[in-house]
Write a protein that holds these residues in place. Structure first.
Motif, PDB file in Angstrom:
ATOM      1  N   THR A  35     -54.104   0.061   1.283  1.00  0.00           N
ATOM      2  CA  THR A  35     -54.430   1.441   1.632  1.00  0.00           C
ATOM      3  C   THR A  35     -55.533   1.918   0.683  1.00  0.00           C
ATOM      4  O   THR A  35     -55.690   1.375  -0.404  1.00  0.00           O
ATOM      5  N   GLU A  38     -54.300   2.438  -2.868  1.00  0.00           N
ATOM      6  CA  GLU A  38     -54.120   1.233  -3.673  1.00  0.00           C
ATOM      7  C   GLU A  38     -55.464   0.693  -4.125  1.00  0.00           C
ATOM      8  O   GLU A  38     -55.642   0.271  -5.270  1.00  0.00           O
ATOM      9  N   ALA A  51     -61.716   4.677   1.157  1.00  0.00           N
ATOM     10  CA  ALA A  51     -61.486   4.778   2.602  1.00  0.00           C
ATOM     11  C   ALA A  51     -62.659   4.180   3.354  1.00  0.00           C
ATOM     12  O   ALA A  51     -62.495   3.471   4.359  1.00  0.00           O
TER      13      ALA A  51
END
Lengths: 317, 401
Positions: A35, A38, A51
């Motif tokens: 993610t 992380e 992201a």
């Protein structure tokens, strides 16, 4: 099976790549399944950057290529925009081609701004063999005159009526419709030109009938305002790429006018060449040089993929 | 592969924290540090460290192949794609060789794109090879193709089949070019059919598959790279290097020929006017590019010349560029072998990166081991290998791994 793709070829900025490499994230698979939270705690990237990394590495859509055979089938005819000058049309093999960038360069007063004619010719309805499209005019020098345009429009209407004869109805093709069909942008510096080009995709979506883009002239702002040659070459390449991709995607013709400059040879002799340098020379698809030979105007095709380089005399009405 | 908890039974959370406290953040740090001193500094047992090292080595270490085998394989797989022009073939020594990158450079309008189109059509027509044409400037259009096709003397059916083997991709920036190169790695090509009448994005209504690519043409390179070089950030040079490695590894791994189109630009040096030859005024654009990768460089219509370049990457990241004298190449071998602690090795070792010329291997004897290193990490693990094993011959046989 997806091949091992390096994270550094995804188009991320160098600072992000360094942080990723520092923390040992080299391939796509290293980032898989993590993610953004992380990832950012492992590498020190911000959440937003993480992201972005996750998004880009997951995007695996490779554009499937088109074969030449398919391309030929889809584009079986190459439409041309007639210049209404027989000599030029025969030199070019029909007129200004669509899906290509045509550059016209010459000394001042030779008649480069005659390309206004193309803005009118592109609007010739398809019932009389024209393209039936609208034009977009980017003016950098301020030499656009609506009066001249009106004269050309009147001539074009007569021409259309002559070609169509009694059978074809060209009543839609009027003075007003021609003038309405030309979208005009006045750009005062190179940034405005780039802005218009960036804006083109949305413009073209809302005006699907657009089939011609004219930039008169591209040299003006790039010669005087520009800080360094490398940046200029890079920006011109970038603009050309955007224009040619739009031209092939939306079926446009692009006409660009250029100025002349003097190139001084080693021995002290000099030569008149197109401005903007060697790098620009690679950008347009076709190059047409206009020059004087004594009392007559001569047009020379100096770069063309489909015709031999040749010259022809022409006249300006 | 990263240093994560659980990648090895010895690497627990505890061990991980201890390592991080001693300043070990990633695999490179770990491998560079001597395990004995690390065991003392971080109070992790030597046995644990050793087993972690084994795991990392197994994952990263490059396999050695003997020079002989490599030469044999190279001879077997070597194919030359003729260009259709006997003079050009003679110049290139047979044609476009698989596994090599050729650059074609010239001024505007001299015919670089025409040459590339003819190469593609010839390869597809005479050999039935699939060709990938990476075309950021959309220079292939019906305008250009129709005149080429009309000039062909073969039957329309054959021509049609050949044209179906030439794929065109139009990337809009250098990242698109990288993606396009991925297409060449696929075992067969999938092509998409556009629905008639759709403007712009076509939907894929059917997919056909064809043979493996044998020729990749990039036309033209400056179109995607010059915008990057213009930025003051200097990211551009790194990207050129990366693209060079990608092209060369594509050529050698997939055994296909790559042709790249470049521009020429004027050198700033010669304004002394002392009878400078005309070809010194022009040089290929993109500067350092030619040092990174090129097998052959054809300067179209200026002066035909071919050069080969070798680049060797050393651990401190400086690159050495050499020119191609045979004797100089042999010295290189020795120079490189000295980088490796030779006192422990019983045979001479050659370190090669994917950038090295295939011809290089003809110099090797059967006693030489060749490691194909693809990254600096490989180099580090290789150095460790040399230190730990006295007789390097053990590593020549792949079963031992």
């Amino acid at each position: 099976k997806k091949s091992d793709r390096l994270l550094s070829v995804l188009g991320l900025p160098a600072t992000i790549i360094f942080k990723l490499l520092d923390a040992d994230f080299v391939h796509d698979e290293d980032v898989q399944g993590l993610t953004p939270m992380e990832l950012s705690s492992a590498t020190g990237l911000t959440l937003k950057e993480s992201a972005e990394v996750v998004r880009l590495s997951a995007a695996s859509s490779i554009e499937q290529p088109v074969t030449i055979l398919q391309m030929l089938k889809e584009q079986c005819e190459v439409p041309y925009i007639a210049t209404f000058c027989e000599a030029l049309d025969s030199l070019l093999g029909g007129g200004i081609p669509l899906r290509a960038i045509t550059e016209i360069y010459g000394t001042p007063g030779i008649g480069k701004t005659q390309i206004l004619q193309a803005c009118v010719s592109v609007q010739l309805p398809s019932s009389v063999g024209g393209v039936g499209g609208e034009a977009l005019f980017i003016d950098t020098e301020g030499s656009f005159t609506a009066g001249r345009l009106k004269d050309m429009a009147t001539d074009a209407i007569q021409h259309a009526q002559t070609i169509g004869g009694k059978n074809v109805d060209t009543s839609d093709f009027t003075d007003i419709s021609i003038l309405k069909g030309i979208h005009y942008f006045r750009c005062l510096n190179y940034i405005e030109i780039v802005a218009v080009i960036k804006h083109l995709p949305s413009l073209l979506k809302s005006n699907p009938k657009m089939h011609l883009i004219v930039i008169d002239s591209i040299a003006f702002h790039f010669r005087h305002d520009f800080p360094n040659v490398k940046a200029r070459a890079g920006l011109l390449c970038h603009m050309t790429q955007e224009l040619i991709q739009l031209a092939t995607k939306f079926n446009l013709a692009v006409i660009v006018t250029n100025q002349m400059t003097t190139k001084i040879e080693c021995e002290g002799s000099s030569e008149l060449v197109a401005a903007l340098g060697e790098t620009w020379g690679h950008c347009p698809t076709l190059r047409l040089a206009l020059h004087w030979s004594g009392e007559t105007r001569v047009a020379t095709l100096t770069k063309a993929p489909h015709r031999r380089n040749s010259s022809v005399n022409y006249q300006v009405q | 592969m990263r240093l994560t908890v659980g990648m090895c039974s010895a690497l627990t959370e505890d061990v991980m924290t201890k390592l991080q406290n001693s300043g070990i953040r990633n695999v490179t740090d770990f491998m560079l540090k001597d395990p004995e001193s690390l065991a003392m500094e971080s109070s992790v047992s030597y046995k644990d460290l050793y087993s972690i090292r084994q795991i990392i080595r197994a994952h990263y270490a490059a396999f050695a192949v003997s020079g002989d085998d490599m030469l044999e394989a190279a001879i077997k797989t070597a194919i030359a794609i003729t260009t259709g022009n006997t003079n050009l073939d003679n110049l290139l020594g047979g044609g476009l060789m698989a596994g090599e990158v050729m650059e074609v450079c010239g001024g505007w309008g001299v015919g670089k794109t025409s040459l590339c189109v003819n190469l593609a059509v010839h390869a597809a027509l005479k050999f039935g090879k699939s060709v990938l044409y990476i075309d950021p400037l959309a220079s292939i259009s019906a305008l250009r193709i129709s005149s080429v096709v009309e000039a062909l003397s073969e039957e329309p059916e054959l021509v049609g089949q050949a044209l179906a083997h030439i794929k065109i991709v139009t990337p809009s920036d250098v990242w698109g070019v990288f993606q396009a190169l991925e297409v060449a790695r696929q075992p067969h090509f999938l092509t998409r059919k556009k629905d008639r009448g759709s403007n712009g994005g076509g939907e894929s209504s059917s997919i056909k598959s064809m043979g493996k690519t044998k020729l990749v043409i990039v036309d033209s390179l400056p179109a995607v790279i010059l915008p990057l070089l213009a930025e003051p950030k200097k990211q551009g040079l790194g990207i050129i290097n990366q693209l060079a490695v990608a092209l060369k590894s594509l050529a050698s791994e997939q055994q296909l020929a790559v042709v790249v189109v470049n521009n020429t630009c004027i050198t700033l040096a010669d304004f002394s006017g002392q009878g400078a030859e005309s070809n010194s005024k022009w040089k290929p654009a993109l500067g350092r590019w030619r040092h990174q990768v090129l097998q052959h460089q054809g300067t179209y219509r200026r002066k035909e010349c071919t050069t080969t370049a070798i680049v060797i990457c050393t651990p401190d990241e400086s690159t050495i560029t050499l020119d191609q004298d045979l004797s100089k190449r042999m010295n290189t071998l020795q120079y490189v072998a000295e980088l490796v602690p030779r006192s422990r090795c019983k045979c001479s070792v050659v370190v090669s990166t994917p950038l090295l010329d295939r011809l290089f291997f003809t110099e090797l004897s059967a006693g030489a081991a060749v490691f194909q290193l693809c990254s600096l990490k490989d180099f580090f693990t290789f150095l460790k290998l040399c230190r730990l094993k006295n007789d390097l011959r053990l590593y020549l046989r792949e079963n031992d791994f």
